[in-house]
Design an enzyme around this catalytic site. Structure first.
Site, PDB file in Angstrom:
ATOM      1  N   VAL A  53     -27.723 -22.580 -28.708  1.00 46.89           N
ATOM      2  CA  VAL A  53     -27.956 -22.109 -30.083  1.00 46.89           C
ATOM      3  C   VAL A  53     -26.639 -21.681 -30.742  1.00 46.89           C
ATOM      4  O   VAL A  53     -26.290 -22.138 -31.833  1.00 46.89           O
ATOM      5  CB  VAL A  53     -28.966 -20.929 -30.077  1.00 46.89           C
ATOM      6  CG1 VAL A  53     -29.081 -20.290 -31.455  1.00 46.89           C
ATOM      7  CG2 VAL A  53     -30.340 -21.395 -29.596  1.00 46.89           C
ATOM      8  N   VAL A  54     -25.887 -20.815 -30.065  1.00 41.01           N
ATOM      9  CA  VAL A  54     -24.653 -20.290 -30.677  1.00 41.01           C
ATOM     10  C   VAL A  54     -23.492 -21.278 -30.481  1.00 41.01           C
ATOM     11  O   VAL A  54     -22.756 -21.578 -31.430  1.00 41.01           O
ATOM     12  CB  VAL A  54     -24.290 -18.906 -30.083  1.00 41.01           C
ATOM     13  CG1 VAL A  54     -23.066 -18.332 -30.803  1.00 41.01           C
ATOM     14  CG2 VAL A  54     -25.466 -17.935 -30.200  1.00 41.01           C
TER      15      VAL A  54
ATOM     16  N   GLY B 297     -23.559 -24.453 -30.134  1.00 39.40           N
ATOM     17  CA  GLY B 297     -23.738 -25.619 -31.016  1.00 39.40           C
ATOM     18  C   GLY B 297     -23.274 -25.296 -32.429  1.00 39.40           C
ATOM     19  O   GLY B 297     -22.604 -26.105 -33.089  1.00 39.40           O
TER      20      GLY B 297
ATOM     21  N   LEU C 252     -17.461 -23.074 -23.747  1.00 38.84           N
ATOM     22  CA  LEU C 252     -18.342 -23.088 -22.570  1.00 38.84           C
ATOM     23  C   LEU C 252     -19.770 -22.837 -23.047  1.00 38.84           C
ATOM     24  O   LEU C 252     -20.089 -21.729 -23.476  1.00 38.84           O
ATOM     25  CB  LEU C 252     -17.921 -21.994 -21.575  1.00 38.84           C
ATOM     26  CG  LEU C 252     -16.438 -21.951 -21.185  1.00 38.84           C
ATOM     27  CD1 LEU C 252     -16.178 -20.807 -20.195  1.00 38.84           C
ATOM     28  CD2 LEU C 252     -16.000 -23.291 -20.582  1.00 38.84           C
ATOM     29  N   GLY C 253     -20.606 -23.854 -23.002  1.00 39.11           N
ATOM     30  CA  GLY C 253     -21.994 -23.718 -23.459  1.00 39.11           C
ATOM     31  C   GLY C 253     -22.141 -24.276 -24.856  1.00 39.11           C
ATOM     32  O   GLY C 253     -21.304 -24.005 -25.731  1.00 39.11           O
TER      33      GLY C 253
ATOM     34  N   GLY D 190     -34.597 -18.991 -32.231  1.00 34.98           N
ATOM     35  CA  GLY D 190     -33.272 -18.889 -31.581  1.00 34.98           C
ATOM     36  C   GLY D 190     -32.756 -17.465 -31.483  1.00 34.98           C
ATOM     37  O   GLY D 190     -31.565 -17.253 -31.276  1.00 34.98           O
TER      38      GLY D 190
ATOM     39  N   LYS E 180     -25.848  -3.573 -25.033  1.00 36.29           N
ATOM     40  CA  LYS E 180     -25.138  -3.358 -26.305  1.00 36.29           C
ATOM     41  C   LYS E 180     -24.829  -1.877 -26.504  1.00 36.29           C
ATOM     42  O   LYS E 180     -23.753  -1.508 -26.995  1.00 36.29           O
ATOM     43  CB  LYS E 180     -25.982  -3.894 -27.463  1.00 36.29           C
ATOM     44  CG  LYS E 180     -26.084  -5.425 -27.475  1.00 36.29           C
ATOM     45  CD  LYS E 180     -27.170  -5.885 -28.432  1.00 36.29           C
ATOM     46  CE  LYS E 180     -27.218  -7.391 -28.562  1.00 36.29           C
ATOM     47  NZ  LYS E 180     -28.416  -7.882 -29.254  1.00 36.29           N
TER      48      LYS E 180
ATOM     49  N   GLY F  53     -29.358 -15.248 -34.033  1.00 35.20           N
ATOM     50  CA  GLY F  53     -29.484 -16.578 -34.640  1.00 35.20           C
ATOM     51  C   GLY F  53     -28.169 -17.335 -34.522  1.00 35.20           C
ATOM     52  O   GLY F  53     -27.093 -16.725 -34.422  1.00 35.20           O
TER      53      GLY F  53
ATOM     54  N   GLU G 222     -33.112 -14.090 -25.945  1.00 37.75           N
ATOM     55  CA  GLU G 222     -32.241 -14.495 -24.845  1.00 37.75           C
ATOM     56  C   GLU G 222     -32.913 -15.624 -24.067  1.00 37.75           C
ATOM     57  O   GLU G 222     -34.132 -15.831 -24.182  1.00 37.75           O
ATOM     58  CB  GLU G 222     -32.011 -13.308 -23.905  1.00 37.75           C
ATOM     59  CG  GLU G 222     -31.231 -12.188 -24.534  1.00 37.75           C
ATOM     60  CD  GLU G 222     -29.874 -12.634 -25.069  1.00 37.75           C
ATOM     61  OE1 GLU G 222     -29.035 -13.101 -24.300  1.00 37.75           O
ATOM     62  OE2 GLU G 222     -29.658 -12.518 -26.295  1.00 37.75           O
TER      63      GLU G 222
HETATM   64  N1  LIG Z   1     -28.870 -16.454 -29.812  1.00 38.82           N
HETATM   65  C1  LIG Z   1     -28.425 -15.367 -30.398  1.00 38.82           C
HETATM   66  O1  LIG Z   1     -28.909 -14.956 -31.454  1.00 38.82           O
HETATM   67  C2  LIG Z   1     -27.307 -14.585 -29.798  1.00 38.82           C
HETATM   68  C3  LIG Z   1     -26.801 -14.875 -28.549  1.00 38.82           C
HETATM   69  N2  LIG Z   1     -25.787 -14.137 -28.025  1.00 38.82           N
HETATM   70  C4  LIG Z   1     -25.223 -14.463 -26.726  1.00 38.82           C
HETATM   71  O2  LIG Z   1     -24.586 -15.731 -26.833  1.00 38.82           O
HETATM   72  C5  LIG Z   1     -24.641 -16.406 -25.583  1.00 38.82           C
HETATM   73  C6  LIG Z   1     -25.313 -17.754 -25.777  1.00 38.82           C
HETATM   74  O3  LIG Z   1     -26.602 -17.555 -26.305  1.00 38.82           O
HETATM   75  P1  LIG Z   1     -27.480 -18.779 -26.862  1.00 38.82           P
HETATM   76  O4  LIG Z   1     -26.604 -19.778 -27.498  1.00 38.82           O
HETATM   77  O5  LIG Z   1     -28.556 -18.137 -27.646  1.00 38.82           O
HETATM   78  O6  LIG Z   1     -28.077 -19.324 -25.510  1.00 38.82           O
HETATM   79  P2  LIG Z   1     -28.608 -20.801 -25.202  1.00 38.82           P
HETATM   80  O7  LIG Z   1     -29.451 -20.695 -23.995  1.00 38.82           O
HETATM   81  O8  LIG Z   1     -29.157 -21.436 -26.423  1.00 38.82           O
HETATM   82  O9  LIG Z   1     -27.253 -21.557 -24.857  1.00 38.82           O
HETATM   83  C7  LIG Z   1     -26.554 -21.451 -23.652  1.00 38.82           C
HETATM   84  C8  LIG Z   1     -26.098 -22.841 -23.284  1.00 38.82           C
HETATM   85  O10 LIG Z   1     -25.206 -22.732 -22.201  1.00 38.82           O
HETATM   86  C9  LIG Z   1     -25.525 -23.752 -21.265  1.00 38.82           C
HETATM   87  N3  LIG Z   1     -25.083 -23.345 -19.950  1.00 38.82           N
HETATM   88  C10 LIG Z   1     -25.563 -22.334 -19.201  1.00 38.82           C
HETATM   89  N4  LIG Z   1     -24.927 -22.297 -18.022  1.00 38.82           N
HETATM   90  C11 LIG Z   1     -24.042 -23.310 -18.031  1.00 38.82           C
HETATM   91  C12 LIG Z   1     -23.098 -23.800 -17.089  1.00 38.82           C
HETATM   92  N5  LIG Z   1     -22.971 -23.226 -15.893  1.00 38.82           N
HETATM   93  N6  LIG Z   1     -22.330 -24.859 -17.421  1.00 38.82           N
HETATM   94  C13 LIG Z   1     -22.475 -25.436 -18.627  1.00 38.82           C
HETATM   95  N7  LIG Z   1     -23.361 -25.027 -19.563  1.00 38.82           N
HETATM   96  C14 LIG Z   1     -24.129 -23.981 -19.251  1.00 38.82           C
HETATM   97  C15 LIG Z   1     -27.038 -23.905 -21.351  1.00 38.82           C
HETATM   98  O11 LIG Z   1     -27.442 -25.176 -20.884  1.00 38.82           O
HETATM   99  C16 LIG Z   1     -27.275 -23.734 -22.848  1.00 38.82           C
HETATM  100  O12 LIG Z   1     -27.190 -24.962 -23.542  1.00 38.82           O
HETATM  101  C17 LIG Z   1     -25.430 -15.471 -24.637  1.00 38.82           C
HETATM  102  O13 LIG Z   1     -24.505 -14.676 -23.923  1.00 38.82           O
HETATM  103  C18 LIG Z   1     -26.225 -14.595 -25.604  1.00 38.82           C
HETATM  104  O14 LIG Z   1     -26.513 -13.342 -25.061  1.00 38.82           O
HETATM  105  C19 LIG Z   1     -25.209 -13.095 -28.715  1.00 38.82           C
HETATM  106  C20 LIG Z   1     -25.665 -12.760 -29.957  1.00 38.82           C
HETATM  107  C21 LIG Z   1     -26.767 -13.458 -30.575  1.00 38.82           C
HETATM  108  N1  LIG Z   2     -31.476 -11.794 -28.096  1.00 42.26           N
HETATM  109  C1  LIG Z   2     -30.568 -11.067 -28.917  1.00 42.26           C
HETATM  110  C2  LIG Z   2     -29.580 -11.995 -29.544  1.00 42.26           C
HETATM  111  C3  LIG Z   2     -28.454 -11.289 -30.143  1.00 42.26           C
HETATM  112  O1  LIG Z   2     -27.747 -10.513 -29.522  1.00 42.26           O
HETATM  113  C4  LIG Z   2     -31.335 -10.355 -30.012  1.00 42.26           C
HETATM  114  O2  LIG Z   2     -32.508 -10.646 -30.189  1.00 42.26           O
HETATM  115  O3  LIG Z   2     -30.749  -9.482 -30.665  1.00 42.26           O
END
Ligand SMILES: NC(=O)C1=CN([C@@H]2O[C@H](COP(=O)(O)OP(=O)(O)OC[C@H]3O[C@@H](n4cnc5c(N)ncnc54)[C@H](O)[C@@H]3O)[C@@H](O)[C@H]2O)C=CC1
Ligand SMILES: N[C@@H](CC=O)C(=O)O
Ligand code: NA
EC number: 1.1.1.3
Length: 433
Positions: free
Chosen positions: A14-15, A17, A10-11, A187, A205, A306, A190
């Site tokens: 960044v992560v 992908g 689901l989604g 990336g 956290k 990241g 949030e």
């Molecule tokens: N980016 C990071 O370094 C980290 C992120 N996280 C967590 O991982 C999760 C994802 O983060 P990212 O990948 O950075 O966010 P992101 O914003 O890059 O990716 C989220 C994706 O989900 C899609 N999406 C959102 N709602 C949707 C829906 N209703 N139906 C289908 N697709 C939907 C968005 O279009 C987007 O492509 C979040 O919960 C974030 O807190 C956790 C640790 C590190």
């Molecule tokens: N936005 C968060 C992503 C990882 O949890 C951070 O910067 O640590």
């Protein structure tokens, strides 16, 4: 169960992908590690028309129908973020018998207990290693490796974005807003970066860590939070002058309340000495100290944000949950038997750094010391910073001994009212003294 372990993602940001790419690139390794192939049966996205060829997945796998997708999988990986529809989709997945993996600390910090209960009821796994400190194994050590020990303190840097910002400000003198844009491009931030800079990401956290460490339900709203928006280049320079650095720390500790125990949990910008191991944590890296009764002090360090690093933690959980689907068994459920009270922030005790602009005239230092002392707060050190002959002011840097937040708040009010004080520039907590 079928010949493969069916996975719904689901989604695909960044992560997500990075997870999709790795699952398609390393198919054979995953099959060998799990004992059966891992098969992505669908990826829920908002827009199926977008080019996602870099994931290596067939375009037909992308769908906007997440509701149906979660009922067709053995494992559901939630990487959309936010509360809804993430929560309902995870609930539906669990009710359909899927084990779930999420990196969504915001959701877990608020609704973790409900999800745990549902997972327990349906006999499936709930894993979330990526939700705290990105790639660093920290959830599993707390849930599994330290299950025979007693944790009394967890303290560290758990937000990569704010560490990246504070580190850049410290090294280059840059302004917060400029560095935030860079953290977003890399990336780390949030989807709404105010969650990072206002401390809410670290707050969630901290709630997760405190719950695991102290076997008590701690929700995000139980955690006192102060973000970094108020940290200025002047604060960073003042910290530098006294050999310190400013870090956003999450601290969860057991406190003795005269025979019984309580949990103190907070997130705030903190002054630490440059010789402290947390002071050398650079860029988006995270580091967390866990202090236990038997193991002593453990330090966990690594990339906290990241795409690829976070995907590494997600995939570790995927392999573990997939193995359980193949061979049976389950990961640990929620343990909240200790059910300790949460100490109000007013009662927590820390040392404080206070930066003041005062009238540069005889007797002022003594008056300031008296004002502070009368409130029962004692001064550990007081030194004069810059003397500004043009406006007759001098800057003072004070560090107090440990005092309660409530007493310190009274001290600050009295300093503001003092005719010797022109301005109370900053008040920051100090740790690791
Ligand atoms: N980016 C990071 O370094 C980290 C992120 N996280 C967590 O991982 C999760 C994802 O983060 P990212 O990948 O950075 O966010 P992101 O914003 O890059 O990716 C989220 C994706 O989900 C899609 N999406 C959102 N709602 C949707 C829906 N209703 N139906 C289908 N697709 C939907 C968005 O279009 C987007 O492509 C979040 O919960 C974030 O807190 C956790 C640790 C590190
Ligand atoms: N936005 C968060 C992503 C990882 O949890 C951070 O910067 O640590
Ligand atoms: Na982690």
């Amino acid at each position: 169960m079928s010949e493969s372990v069916r996975i719904a993602l689901l989604g695909c940001g960044v992560v997500g992908g990075a997870v999709a790419r790795r699952l398609s690139e390393a198919k054979d390794e995953f099959a060998a590690r799990v004992g059966r192939p891992l098969e992505i049966v669908g990826v829920a996205v908002r827009d199926t028309g977008k080019d996602r060829s870099e994931t290596g997945l067939d375009a037909s796998l992308f769908t906007t129908d997440a509701e149906t997708l979660v009922t067709e999988a053995d494992l559901v990986i939630e990487l959309m973020g936010g509360m809804e529809p993430a929560k309902s989709l995870l609930q539906k997945a669990i009710e359909s018998g899927a084990s779930v993996i999420t990196a969504n600390k915001a959701l877990l910090g608020q609704h973790g207990a409900e999800l745990y209960e549902l997972a327990e009821e349906h006999g499936v796994d709930l894993y979330y290693e990526a939700a705290v400190a990105g790639a660093i194994p920290l959830i599993r050590p707390l849930r599994v490796s330290l299950a025979g020990d007693s944790v009394h303190r967890v303290m560290g840097i758990v937000n990569g974005t704010t560490n990246f910002i504070l580190d850049k400000m410290d090294r280059t003198g840059a302004q917060l807003a400029d560095v935030l844009a860079e953290a977003q491009e890399l990336g780390y931030a949030e989807a709404d970066p105010t969650a990072d800079v206002e401390g809410h990401d670290a707050q969630a956290k901290a709630a997760i860590l405190a719950s695991l460490a102290f076997h008590t339900r701690v929700r995000t709203c139980d955690v006192h939070v102060e973000g970094i928006m108020g940290v200025t280049a002047d604060d960073i320079r003042a910290a530098r002058r006294i050999g310190c650095v400013i870090k956003l720390l999450a601290i969860a500790e057991l406190v003795d309340k005269g025979g019984s125990q309580a949990v103190n949990v907070r997130v705030h910008p903190t002054l630490i000495d440059r010789s402290h191991p947390l002071a050398s944590v650079r860029e988006a890296f995270n580091a967390v100290f866990v202090e236990t009764q038997m193991a002593g002090e453990l330090m966990f360090y690594g990339p906290g944000a990241g795409g690829d690093p976070t995907a590494s933690a997600v995939l570790g959980d995927v392999v573990q949950a997939a193995r359980h689907k193949v061979t049976g068994g389950r990961g640990p459920g929620e343990l909240s038997y200790a059910n300790l009270p949460i100490e109000p922030i007013g009662a927590s005790k820390t040392a404080y750094f206070i930066r003041l602009d005062v009238e540069d005239k005889p007797g002022v230092l003594a008056n300031i010391a008296k004002t502070i002392g009368e409130q029962g707060v004692s001064i550990e050190s007081m030194r004069q910073g810059v003397r500004r002959s043009q406006d007759g002011l001098a800057t003072l840097h004070l560090i107090t001994h440990r005092s309660s937040e409530a007493d310190l708040a009274d001290v600050v009010e009295r300093l503001k009212a003092s005719e010797d004080v022109r301005e109370v520039g900053s008040v920051l907590r100090v740790e690791g003294e």
